[in-house]
Write an enzyme that holds these catalytic residues in place. Structure first.
Site, PDB file in Angstrom:
ATOM      1  N   ASN A   1      -8.602   9.277   3.923  1.00 51.12           N
ATOM      2  CA  ASN A   1      -8.575   9.199   2.463  1.00 51.12           C
ATOM      3  C   ASN A   1      -9.715   8.294   1.985  1.00 51.12           C
ATOM      4  O   ASN A   1     -10.679   8.769   1.423  1.00 51.12           O
ATOM      5  CB  ASN A   1      -7.221   8.688   1.958  1.00 51.12           C
ATOM      6  CG  ASN A   1      -6.082   9.631   2.341  1.00 51.12           C
ATOM      7  OD1 ASN A   1      -6.233  10.843   2.269  1.00 51.12           O
ATOM      8  ND2 ASN A   1      -4.967   9.083   2.767  1.00 51.12           N
TER       9      ASN A   1
ATOM     10  N   GLU B   1      -0.852  -2.116  -6.713  1.00 52.18           N
ATOM     11  CA  GLU B   1      -1.614  -0.985  -7.207  1.00 52.18           C
ATOM     12  C   GLU B   1      -0.674   0.114  -7.664  1.00 52.18           C
ATOM     13  O   GLU B   1      -0.793   0.672  -8.745  1.00 52.18           O
ATOM     14  CB  GLU B   1      -2.439  -0.484  -6.020  1.00 52.18           C
ATOM     15  CG  GLU B   1      -3.795   0.033  -6.300  1.00 52.18           C
ATOM     16  CD  GLU B   1      -4.473   0.397  -4.970  1.00 52.18           C
ATOM     17  OE1 GLU B   1      -5.455  -0.275  -4.633  1.00 52.18           O
ATOM     18  OE2 GLU B   1      -4.043   1.335  -4.285  1.00 52.18           O
TER      19      GLU B   1
ATOM     20  N   ILE C   1      -5.277   2.935  10.126  1.00 55.76           N
ATOM     21  CA  ILE C   1      -5.407   3.987  11.128  1.00 55.76           C
ATOM     22  C   ILE C   1      -5.413   3.372  12.521  1.00 55.76           C
ATOM     23  O   ILE C   1      -4.726   3.824  13.420  1.00 55.76           O
ATOM     24  CB  ILE C   1      -6.681   4.821  10.869  1.00 55.76           C
ATOM     25  CG1 ILE C   1      -6.509   5.618   9.565  1.00 55.76           C
ATOM     26  CG2 ILE C   1      -6.988   5.738  12.049  1.00 55.76           C
ATOM     27  CD1 ILE C   1      -7.727   6.391   9.127  1.00 55.76           C
TER      28      ILE C   1
ATOM     29  N   GLY D   1      -7.636   0.412  -2.298  1.00 53.64           N
ATOM     30  CA  GLY D   1      -7.576  -0.975  -2.749  1.00 53.64           C
ATOM     31  C   GLY D   1      -7.331  -1.961  -1.630  1.00 53.64           C
ATOM     32  O   GLY D   1      -7.224  -3.161  -1.871  1.00 53.64           O
TER      33      GLY D   1
ATOM     34  N   LYS E   1      -0.180  10.989  17.678  1.00 51.62           N
ATOM     35  CA  LYS E   1      -0.309  12.255  18.423  1.00 51.62           C
ATOM     36  C   LYS E   1       0.506  12.222  19.712  1.00 51.62           C
ATOM     37  O   LYS E   1      -0.015  12.500  20.805  1.00 51.62           O
ATOM     38  CB  LYS E   1      -1.789  12.549  18.739  1.00 51.62           C
ATOM     39  CG  LYS E   1      -2.685  12.663  17.511  1.00 51.62           C
ATOM     40  CD  LYS E   1      -2.563  14.006  16.835  1.00 51.62           C
ATOM     41  CE  LYS E   1      -3.439  14.057  15.562  1.00 51.62           C
ATOM     42  NZ  LYS E   1      -3.095  15.168  14.688  1.00 51.62           N
TER      43      LYS E   1
ATOM     44  N   GLY F   1       0.820  -1.200   0.000  1.00 54.75           N
ATOM     45  CA  GLY F   1       0.000   0.000   0.000  1.00 54.75           C
ATOM     46  C   GLY F   1       0.856   1.252   0.000  1.00 54.75           C
ATOM     47  O   GLY F   1       2.072   1.189   0.190  1.00 54.75           O
ATOM     48  N   VAL F   2       0.201   2.390  -0.209  1.00 52.35           N
ATOM     49  CA  VAL F   2       0.918   3.656  -0.233  1.00 52.35           C
ATOM     50  C   VAL F   2       1.216   4.081   1.206  1.00 52.35           C
ATOM     51  O   VAL F   2       0.375   3.957   2.083  1.00 52.35           O
ATOM     52  CB  VAL F   2       0.073   4.720  -0.951  1.00 52.35           C
ATOM     53  CG1 VAL F   2       0.749   6.078  -0.872  1.00 52.35           C
ATOM     54  CG2 VAL F   2      -0.134   4.311  -2.400  1.00 52.35           C
ATOM     55  N   GLY F   3       2.432   4.568   1.436  1.00 51.73           N
ATOM     56  CA  GLY F   3       2.775   5.037   2.771  1.00 51.73           C
ATOM     57  C   GLY F   3       4.217   4.714   3.083  1.00 51.73           C
ATOM     58  O   GLY F   3       4.849   3.912   2.391  1.00 51.73           O
TER      59      GLY F   3
END
Lengths: 501, 501
Positions: A382, A292, A362, A386, A406, A267-269
């Site tokens: 977001n 993806e 998350i 996918g 945080k 995945g993106v990140g």
């Protein structure tokens, strides 16, 4: 030299403003673009100008916008800036548009990325009025050389009543040959098996087709894709990457995976990207990828010869990664293949190939439910993207996150997630910098033990343990998935109230 | 005349007690059985007797039990009665076992039914020690004529170290020819496309294979399947069926579905069954079905000639339905095909064929999340079963439920479901006796409006509306999916405290 070699289409050349004038208020508009790659650079900006002018005259001018996935400031940012969107699907990551969605101004349909094209074909979204698609070139015969993403371009070109092409001369002309556009798709009951058995197998054409009679404008541009500086992996990301790589090693040793692993999806990140970096120094050879988005980490693995090839629908590179790709574009041909997103993410193919799916999250709860999309239950970050296409159908899936956010005010391991994108039935392995919880084949109670012991931050571990213990004691007749419903979301509520869980 | 015509296997004939003696404490045991059809009738009962005796001696004797889906009192009931199960997967509906699971005594792994076989092959559940499989006959060449369900039988026969066969002479010998056992499955990276493009296409063999050297006992039985009286559809079920049929009519008229619809999947339960009854008097002809379980409603449609054929993995008939099938078994041959559950529920096939999925639910929330498995968040009812396999990959999915339960004390439409089995990204249409909410292509806020207006019972509608309004007002910056986290599960908590929502 012009990239528009087709005489018929060359006659439709227009300015961005002229093309934007063909979009009407209330239209549904399908655009190219996925992870900031391949979005149209000029017409949406011109359309935003028109909308701005209309608003100044007191007129309403909004459209519905359908994309592949995220675009760039020149699309979502510009259109959000003039309040030009009434509806958006199936994915967005633009901060300005996110604010409008979370303000309740824009209807956002957050969908599995493999579902968007077929749901358009099924008619679930209504008519598509205009498609605005970026390409690298128009060949003499009218075929289109796609750009740096394929996304839903094929579907939008076929479904739209009118087509606007943006021909971007910034894109390397050498992109020709990087694509495999599958033209065997159909709507039930006419579907047939997708005859793909290897990540790099070609099952389509290198070109996009368009009905020339639908092309109302061809706009020439010269503008770069969005690229996002990638965070240098921090200690936590490296720790998670090491855990994951070690787990893969363990699976190979146990005979549950071949020595060259199975096709990787990442995945993106920055953490998924760090995992790719972790594989750079690992012993695995002959890796493949069915994913993806191509981030820098995959490019590194390709360059190092660890990864033989990668199938994706788009790029998501850093400035340096983008430059590296542009400088050596020829060397990647035959090792990088871009597909439509309904193929790159197709459940049929993900399950058949046995993809190893690595995605950020998350938060996760002690029972293995995962939230990929919502902050404190209500605000969209977001979207599911996918992650569901891959996780549900993967051979093995991983969800990764720091255990804290945080500055420690938020635990990413909670009693109950505030939104579920991946259910307890779907999640195999959770990883935080604290450790890894292998949840395969476990009951909810056993999952809770492992998640608390291995993934939760020590600052929250005792409270999670206490929650489970009290939940078990409170309802001895309901111990399959023990919960205290008055408290289950109390950590999130406390954060909203007091700024910490 | 014996049903065991194979000389090699005939020599392994044994009593149920002798066969049960081959199971050791701590074994993982794979059994046949799906929806009360095709489970072994004798050996588990004999095993329960052994366990009982062991317990009387102060010894521990528990096993892990893997099935297709639900079995009958002679399996789950008997083994639960002697506390003989430590682990159970992937589905159960036995009330005694449910109590033990909810008491925290049995680890229950509630999994997607299309995932169980492959996860066993992947090694996620560990070794399978013994398989106990009911068949209708053993042919001279050692091939097995399967019984009234296929479930995971092929996988258990292949994976188990030892095999016990139960040959049940109660099963019609004419079952020969009703099955299509796919032998093309493999583990990645060796998987190939499943070449099925029509619900009734044969892609396998009519027989199960077994390695004779693994067969440690062959037990002869003569005992019926479990059959459950089916509730006569009540007014609510009929109302929901009428709404659903009318919606299909509407979809055909809109050109979104062929006149003969698409292959139907219908979950177990009286409302899904009532929908099938509703189709009896509707105008649709030439229907097909690609489903999990054949209930009476499908038999009715077959008998009426409305349904040309049905592909499933099992039967789930009423006593009358069972008798009707037995009396006319020959007439169904060629119109009824049983497959392994990893094929009947395969995401690849469900998506390709474009199945219309109709499943019951426990509750849905205003944003379209569905709970199929848990009562008040913690207690398991049955499990997710195949609902996720079908819903996620369906062309169109429906979830149906009465709007009220417990005489009005429970609303099945709630602010937030207490457990998520089907996410907001996956649910198309909700139906209660109050009405139908078409959620396709809608944002969460629009979904909430429709679900409250069309599906919620009037007694709860104002409170739901009030919840959304207050949630929107409370956090103007988090209006994508407005929630009040202190209250979101408050209806469930109130029910547990006060006996009503």
């Amino acid at each position: 030299m012009s990239r528009i070699s087709c005489p018929v289409l060359a006659r439709r050349t227009a300015s961005a403003a002229e093309a934007a004038a063909l979009v009407r208020p209330g239209d549904s508009v399908g655009i190219s673009g996925f992870t900031g790659a391949g979005f149209p650079k000029a017409v949406p900006v011109a359309l935003a100008d028109r909308m701005q002018a209309a608003r100044a005259r007191g007129e309403d001018f909004q459209i519905g916008l359908w994309s592949g996935a995220s675009t760039g400031p020149a699309v979502d940012g510009a259109l959000a800036g003039v309040h030009g969107l009434s509806k958006r699907l199936p994915y967005n990551s633009d901060p300005d548009l996110r604010r409008l969605i979370n303000a309740g101004e824009v209807d956002y349909v957050d969908a599995h990325l493999s579902h968007a094209a077929q749901q358009a074909w099924f008619g679930f979204y209504g008519d598509l009025d205009v498609a605005i698609i970026e390409v690298a070139a128009v060949l003499p015969n009218g075929l289109l050389v796609p750009g740096t993403s394929l996304g839903n371009n094929k579907t939008w070109l076929e479904r739209a009543h009118k087509v606007v092409l943006e021909v971007n001369s910034w894109l390397p002309r050498d992109l020709e040959g990087f694509h495999d556009v599958y033209y065997g798709a159909a709507v039930p009951p006419h579907r047939i098996p997708i005859q793909l058995t290897h990540p790099m197998q070609r099952i389509g054409d290198p070109y996009l087709r368009v009905d020339p009679s639908k092309v109302v404008a061809v706009v020439e541009t010269h503008a770069p894709d969005r690229n996002s500086p990638l965070d240098e992996p921090d200690d936590n990301s490296r720790a998670m990457a090491a855990l994951l790589v070690d787990f893969l090693r363990h699976e190979v040793a146990a005979g549950r995976m071949p020595p060259g692993l199975l096709p990787l999806q990442s995945g993106v990140g920055s953490t998924p990207n760090a995992v790719m970096e972790g594989l750079l120094t690992a012993e695995f050879e002959g890796l493949t990828s069915f994913t993806e988005v191509i981030q820098d980490g995959l490019l590194d693995l390709l360059d190092a010869g660890k990864l033989t090839s990668v199938s994706a629908t788009s790029f998501g590179l850093s400035p340096a990664g983008q430059q590296r790709f542009l400088d050596n574009v020829g060397s990647y041909k035959g090792r990088v293949l871009l597909r439509s997103q309904d193929i790159s993410n197709h459940p049929e193919l993900v399950r058949r190939l046995g993809v190893i799916a690595i995605n950020g999250m998350i938060e996760a709860d002690i029972y293995g439910n995962v939230n990929s999309s919502h902050v404190m239950g209500s605000a969209i970050m977001n979207g599911v993207g996918g992650s569901g296409d891959f996780a549900r159908n993967a051979y093995l899936n991983f969800f990764v996150s720091d255990s804290l956010a945080k500055g420690g005010a938020i635990s990413s391991i909670v009693p109950m997630v505030s939104h579920v994108d991946h259910t307890e039935h779907d999640v195999h392995v959770l990883i935080t910098e604290q450790g890894l919880a292998d949840l395969r084949g476990l009951s909810p109670t056993d999952r809770a033990d492992r998640v608390i012991a291995h993934c939760a931050h020590p600052d929250y571990r005792d409270r999670l343990r206490d929650y489970v213990d009290r939940a078990r004691a409170a309802r001895p007749e309901a111990r399959h998935t023990p919960h205290l419903l008055d408290e289950a979301l109390g950590w999130h509520a406390a954060y909203l109230r007091e700024g910490r869980m």
